[in-house]
Each structure stands twice: as structure tokens, then as C-alpha cells.
Design a protein around this motif. Structure first.
Motif, PDB file in Angstrom:
ATOM      1  N   ASP A 226      -0.989   8.390   7.724  1.00  0.00           N
ATOM      2  CA  ASP A 226      -0.718   7.551   6.558  1.00  0.00           C
ATOM      3  C   ASP A 226      -0.135   8.339   5.392  1.00  0.00           C
ATOM      4  OD1 ASP A 226      -1.701   5.333   7.903  1.00  0.00           O
ATOM      5  OD2 ASP A 226      -3.742   5.644   7.181  1.00  0.00           O
ATOM      6  N   HIS A 227      -0.567   9.573   5.204  1.00  0.00           N
ATOM      7  CA  HIS A 227      -0.071  10.375   4.090  1.00  0.00           C
ATOM      8  C   HIS A 227       1.374  10.820   4.339  1.00  0.00           C
ATOM      9  CE1 HIS A 227      -3.894  10.480   1.977  1.00  0.00           C
ATOM     10  NE2 HIS A 227      -4.467  10.603   3.164  1.00  0.00           N
ATOM     11  N   ALA A 228       1.700  11.106   5.588  1.00  0.00           N
ATOM     12  CA  ALA A 228       3.093  11.419   5.906  1.00  0.00           C
ATOM     13  C   ALA A 228       3.974  10.200   5.680  1.00  0.00           C
ATOM     14  CB  ALA A 228       3.206  11.893   7.357  1.00  0.00           C
ATOM     15  N   GLN A 229       3.455   9.021   6.022  1.00  0.00           N
ATOM     16  CA  GLN A 229       4.210   7.800   5.772  1.00  0.00           C
ATOM     17  C   GLN A 229       4.394   7.567   4.274  1.00  0.00           C
ATOM     18  OE1 GLN A 229       2.516   4.189   7.380  1.00  0.00           O
ATOM     19  NE2 GLN A 229       3.900   2.920   6.159  1.00  0.00           N
ATOM     20  N   LEU A 230       3.351   7.862   3.493  1.00  0.00           N
ATOM     21  CA  LEU A 230       3.463   7.703   2.039  1.00  0.00           C
ATOM     22  C   LEU A 230       4.563   8.598   1.481  1.00  0.00           C
ATOM     23  CD1 LEU A 230       2.619   6.706  -0.730  1.00  0.00           C
ATOM     24  CD2 LEU A 230       0.727   8.357  -0.688  1.00  0.00           C
ATOM     25  N   GLU A 231       4.619   9.840   1.945  1.00  0.00           N
ATOM     26  CA  GLU A 231       5.655  10.746   1.449  1.00  0.00           C
ATOM     27  C   GLU A 231       7.048  10.229   1.796  1.00  0.00           C
ATOM     28  OE1 GLU A 231       5.176  13.256  -0.671  1.00  0.00           O
ATOM     29  OE2 GLU A 231       3.123  12.468  -0.629  1.00  0.00           O
ATOM     30  N   ALA A 232       7.218   9.706   3.011  1.00  0.00           N
ATOM     31  CA  ALA A 232       8.499   9.127   3.391  1.00  0.00           C
ATOM     32  C   ALA A 232       8.793   7.875   2.565  1.00  0.00           C
ATOM     33  CB  ALA A 232       8.504   8.790   4.881  1.00  0.00           C
ATOM     34  N   GLY A 233       7.753   7.076   2.322  1.00  0.00           N
ATOM     35  CA  GLY A 233       7.930   5.866   1.532  1.00  0.00           C
ATOM     36  C   GLY A 233       8.275   6.145   0.080  1.00  0.00           C
ATOM     37  N   MET A 234       7.826   7.283  -0.449  1.00  0.00           N
ATOM     38  CA  MET A 234       8.189   7.642  -1.819  1.00  0.00           C
ATOM     39  C   MET A 234       9.702   7.719  -1.966  1.00  0.00           C
ATOM     40  SD  MET A 234       5.407   7.979  -3.722  1.00  0.00           S
ATOM     41  CE  MET A 234       5.948   8.990  -5.111  1.00  0.00           C
ATOM     42  N   LEU A 235      10.365   8.313  -0.988  1.00  0.00           N
ATOM     43  CA  LEU A 235      11.827   8.404  -1.030  1.00  0.00           C
ATOM     44  C   LEU A 235      12.461   7.027  -0.964  1.00  0.00           C
ATOM     45  CD1 LEU A 235      14.414  10.071  -1.041  1.00  0.00           C
ATOM     46  CD2 LEU A 235      14.190  10.289   1.452  1.00  0.00           C
ATOM     47  N   LEU A 236      11.896   6.145  -0.126  1.00  0.00           N
ATOM     48  CA  LEU A 236      12.418   4.783  -0.020  1.00  0.00           C
ATOM     49  C   LEU A 236      12.361   4.069  -1.366  1.00  0.00           C
ATOM     50  CD1 LEU A 236      13.206   2.127   1.412  1.00  0.00           C
ATOM     51  CD2 LEU A 236      10.774   1.865   2.027  1.00  0.00           C
TER      52      LEU A 236
ATOM     53  N   ALA B 181      -2.167  11.475  -8.981  1.00  0.00           N
ATOM     54  CA  ALA B 181      -3.138  10.596  -8.336  1.00  0.00           C
ATOM     55  C   ALA B 181      -3.360  10.960  -6.869  1.00  0.00           C
ATOM     56  CB  ALA B 181      -2.682   9.147  -8.446  1.00  0.00           C
ATOM     57  N   ARG B 182      -4.601  10.810  -6.428  1.00  0.00           N
ATOM     58  CA  ARG B 182      -4.978  11.050  -5.032  1.00  0.00           C
ATOM     59  C   ARG B 182      -5.228   9.698  -4.353  1.00  0.00           C
ATOM     60  NH1 ARG B 182      -7.316  15.405  -2.467  1.00  0.00           N
ATOM     61  NH2 ARG B 182      -7.749  16.454  -4.458  1.00  0.00           N
ATOM     62  N   PHE B 183      -4.747   9.564  -3.105  1.00  0.00           N
ATOM     63  CA  PHE B 183      -4.906   8.312  -2.365  1.00  0.00           C
ATOM     64  C   PHE B 183      -5.663   8.551  -1.067  1.00  0.00           C
ATOM     65  CE2 PHE B 183      -1.279   7.734  -5.128  1.00  0.00           C
ATOM     66  CZ  PHE B 183      -1.597   6.523  -5.731  1.00  0.00           C
TER      67      PHE B 183
ATOM     68  N   ARG C 164       0.808  -1.221   0.000  1.00  0.00           N
ATOM     69  CA  ARG C 164       0.000   0.000   0.000  1.00  0.00           C
ATOM     70  C   ARG C 164       0.843   1.274   0.000  1.00  0.00           C
ATOM     71  NH1 ARG C 164      -3.099  -1.227   5.058  1.00  0.00           N
ATOM     72  NH2 ARG C 164      -1.606  -2.957   5.185  1.00  0.00           N
ATOM     73  N   ILE C 165       2.169   1.109   0.048  1.00  0.00           N
ATOM     74  CA  ILE C 165       3.088   2.218  -0.224  1.00  0.00           C
ATOM     75  C   ILE C 165       3.718   2.032  -1.600  1.00  0.00           C
ATOM     76  CG2 ILE C 165       5.213   3.372   0.473  1.00  0.00           C
ATOM     77  CD1 ILE C 165       2.932   3.995   2.324  1.00  0.00           C
ATOM     78  N   ALA C 166       4.075   0.785  -1.923  1.00  0.00           N
ATOM     79  CA  ALA C 166       4.703   0.500  -3.214  1.00  0.00           C
ATOM     80  C   ALA C 166       3.779   0.841  -4.377  1.00  0.00           C
ATOM     81  CB  ALA C 166       5.113  -0.976  -3.282  1.00  0.00           C
ATOM     82  N   CYS C 167       2.489   0.510  -4.261  1.00  0.00           N
ATOM     83  CA  CYS C 167       1.551   0.776  -5.362  1.00  0.00           C
ATOM     84  C   CYS C 167       1.340   2.273  -5.600  1.00  0.00           C
ATOM     85  CB  CYS C 167       0.222   0.075  -5.107  1.00  0.00           C
ATOM     86  SG  CYS C 167       0.332  -1.730  -5.213  1.00  0.00           S
ATOM     87  N   PRO C 168       1.106   3.088  -4.559  1.00  0.00           N
ATOM     88  CA  PRO C 168       1.031   4.529  -4.805  1.00  0.00           C
ATOM     89  C   PRO C 168       2.317   5.094  -5.410  1.00  0.00           C
ATOM     90  CG  PRO C 168       0.016   4.027  -2.716  1.00  0.00           C
ATOM     91  CD  PRO C 168       0.656   2.750  -3.187  1.00  0.00           C
ATOM     92  N   TRP C 169       3.462   4.587  -4.985  1.00  0.00           N
ATOM     93  CA  TRP C 169       4.722   5.041  -5.601  1.00  0.00           C
ATOM     94  C   TRP C 169       4.707   4.731  -7.100  1.00  0.00           C
ATOM     95  CZ3 TRP C 169       8.309   2.169  -8.315  1.00  0.00           C
ATOM     96  CH2 TRP C 169       9.461   2.874  -8.701  1.00  0.00           C
ATOM     97  N   LEU C 170       4.341   3.512  -7.465  1.00  0.00           N
ATOM     98  CA  LEU C 170       4.301   3.120  -8.874  1.00  0.00           C
ATOM     99  C   LEU C 170       3.349   4.008  -9.655  1.00  0.00           C
ATOM    100  CD1 LEU C 170       5.045   0.961 -11.089  1.00  0.00           C
ATOM    101  CD2 LEU C 170       2.933  -0.205 -10.401  1.00  0.00           C
ATOM    102  N   ILE C 171       2.175   4.255  -9.094  1.00  0.00           N
ATOM    103  CA  ILE C 171       1.170   5.061  -9.790  1.00  0.00           C
ATOM    104  C   ILE C 171       1.675   6.484  -9.996  1.00  0.00           C
ATOM    105  CG2 ILE C 171      -1.135   6.069  -9.575  1.00  0.00           C
ATOM    106  CD1 ILE C 171      -1.905   3.415  -8.088  1.00  0.00           C
TER     107      ILE C 171
END
Length: 273
Positions: free
Chosen positions: A233-243, A140-142, A125-132
Motif C-alpha cells: 500500500d505504501h508503494a502504491q501511495l508513492e506512485a499515486g502521489m505522482l498521479l 504526515a504518517r499513514f 485513500r490515495i487522494a486524501c494522503p496526497w492532499l494532506i
């Protein structure tokens, strides 16, 4: 040698999927495939979307015949803008990755695709938003909601559900494949070698098959750590984008590089007797 107002397909291909890459604006109508990471705008009104990205803009048309003039208009408004040399036809002729738009969910009135999944993401659920965001729809909005609310919110907000166990959901695990695998395949990106290797790592971390790739255990550990570091969750997504940016770049460029105590030590010059 190309003019300063155009960018070659080979050069643009090196920027795809990376943070800080230019905004790729596709001005073609009724496109079934596109340069990964493209957004779509009306060719008749370039100045209404001139301030797209501080990293600049690349205009993609069918064959390069219209992109140069649109880029010139944008440059007159102070934006760093280039046209893709030869347009999408040259991109395809060069054998570069394309994204299939057939599986793309309908866009909202804001021009963005909306997606919804379970809250408290870990791996998929972090990898897929990164791909999109990097390859399919950068805008895209999540939405992250309680597991039992995903399908209800999907209907209410016209958002595409993903990574939820329900036979009605297209974007979810399929056999031994995780949701990331399914998206890579459905959007026509399975032949892009760096993404294919990244998919193996994600699958190993997300399905408790850490034997699939040595990096899977590390991805799982960092993902669980991020989940416990961020309450939002959105803050985690932003951090996960860098990962995932870093992991994708490793898959693309650095898999053969090794590191130890001496691997980056400069060679000492020989001293004369």
C-alpha cells in the motif's frame, strides 16, 4: 525587486502543492491559519532543523521582521533559505490560499500527524494522503490496516481514522461528498479553484458518478490499475502521489490546452518562389 534572500508571496504561491517545492517552515506561535504545506519549528533553534530539504527552505513569520535573520542563519550552514517577504500578513493580503489548522489532529511526539485507513486503497485513500502531504502536513504518517482494525489501531496508535463508514469518524463520506471533498472544505481550501476542480474529479471517480467530470473515468481506471500493480500500500501511495501531482498541475495550468496530431507541430516557414 526583492532581494535574493526573500521570496515574494506570488512566487511562493506558484510552488505550493508541487513536488520538489521548498520546505515551508512556519515559526509563528499559536497559528490558526498557515501557508498550505507548512511545517512548524521552534524559532529559537534553527540549526537543529537546518537540513530540511534539498529544494531549499522558506521561512514564514508574522510580518517579515524575523524571517530574514533565520534564513541568514540557515544559509550560513549551507542551506538554500529564503524568507517570505512580508511574512504571513503579506501572504493573506495577497489573497493566497490558506489552510485552517483548527481541524488538524493532534501531533505525535515526532511532530507529525498520524492517520489510519483501510488497506488496499483505490481513489479516496490515495487522494486524501496526497492532499494532506501537499497542503496540510507534509510529514504526515499513514497506516493501512484491515477494515475491521481501523478504529482499534486509531486508538492504540493515536492515529486519525479516515475514509471508513462509521458515524464516529469525522473524515469520511458526507451525503454526496467523498472524504476528499470533506477535507478540502474543513481545511479551508474550497476556494482554491484547482483543488475544487480536482475534488469534483475525485468525487466522480470515488462515488461511481463518472458524469461529474470527463476526467473521472480516467482517474478511476488508473487508480484501479495502480491497486493491481502494487501489492504494498505504501508503494502504491508513492506512485499515486505522482498521479495526483500531475492531475493537480493540469487542473491549475493546463485545462485549456488541447492536443492532437498537429497541435504541437511547428509552423513551417514559407518558401520563396
Amino acid at each position: 525587486m526583492p532581494a535574493n534572500s526573500v521570496i515574494t508571496p506570488d512566487k511562493l504561491a506558484r510552488l505550493i502543492g508541487l513536488p520538489g517545492s521548498p520546505t515551508i517552515i512556519d515559526v509563528r506561535a499559536n497559528s490558526e491559519q498557515a501557508v498550505p504545506g507548512s511545517i512548524f519549528r521552534d524559532v529559537a533553534s534553527p540549526l537543529t532543523w537546518a537540513r530540511e530539504n534539498d529544494s531549499g527552505v522558506v521561512i514564514v513569520d508574522s510580518d517579515g521582521s524575523a524571517g530574514a535573520s533565520i534564513a541568514a542563519v540557515l544559509r550560513s550552514d549551507g542551506l538554500a533559505a529564503e524568507a517570505l517577504e512580508g511574512g504571513f500578513a503579506a501572504w493573506r493580503a495577497g489573497g493566497h490560499a490558506t489552510v485552517s489548522l483548527d481541524s488538524l489532529p493532534p501531533r505525535h511526539d515526532d511532530g507529525r500527524t498520524w492517520w489510519v485507513t483501510r488497506a488496499r486503497p483505490k481513489v479516496d485513500r490515495i487522494a486524501c494522503p496526497w492532499l494532506i502531504r501537499r497542503f496540510i502536513d507534509p510529514e504526515a504518517r499513514f497506516l493501512f490496516v484491515a477494515p475491521g482494525e481501523v478504529l482499534t489501531v486509531a486508538v492504540q496508535q493515536h492515529a486519525e481514522p479516515f475514509d471508513i463508514s462509521d458515524d464516529r469518524v469525522v473524515w469520511s463520506h458526507r451525503g454526496e461528498l467523498c472524504t476528499f471533498d470533506v477535507m478540502v472544505e474543513a481545511f479551508g481550501l474550497a476556494d482554491h479553484a484547482p483543488l475544487a476542480h480536482l475534488a469534483t474529479i475525485v468525487r466522480g471517480a470515488d462515488t461511481d458518478r463518472l458524469d461529474l467530470a470527463p476526467e473521472a473515468a480516467g482517474l478511476l481506471a488508473i487508480s484501479l490499475g495502480l491497486s493491481r500493480t502494487y501489492a504494498d500500500d505504501h508503494a502504491q501511495l508513492e506512485a499515486g502521489m505522482l498521479l495526483y501531482d500531475a492531475l493537480y498541475r493540469w487542473c491549475r495550468d493546463a485545462r485549456d490546452e488541447r492536443h492532437d496530431w498537429t497541435s504541437h507541430t511547428p509552423t513551417r516557414a514559407k518558401t520563396s518562389a
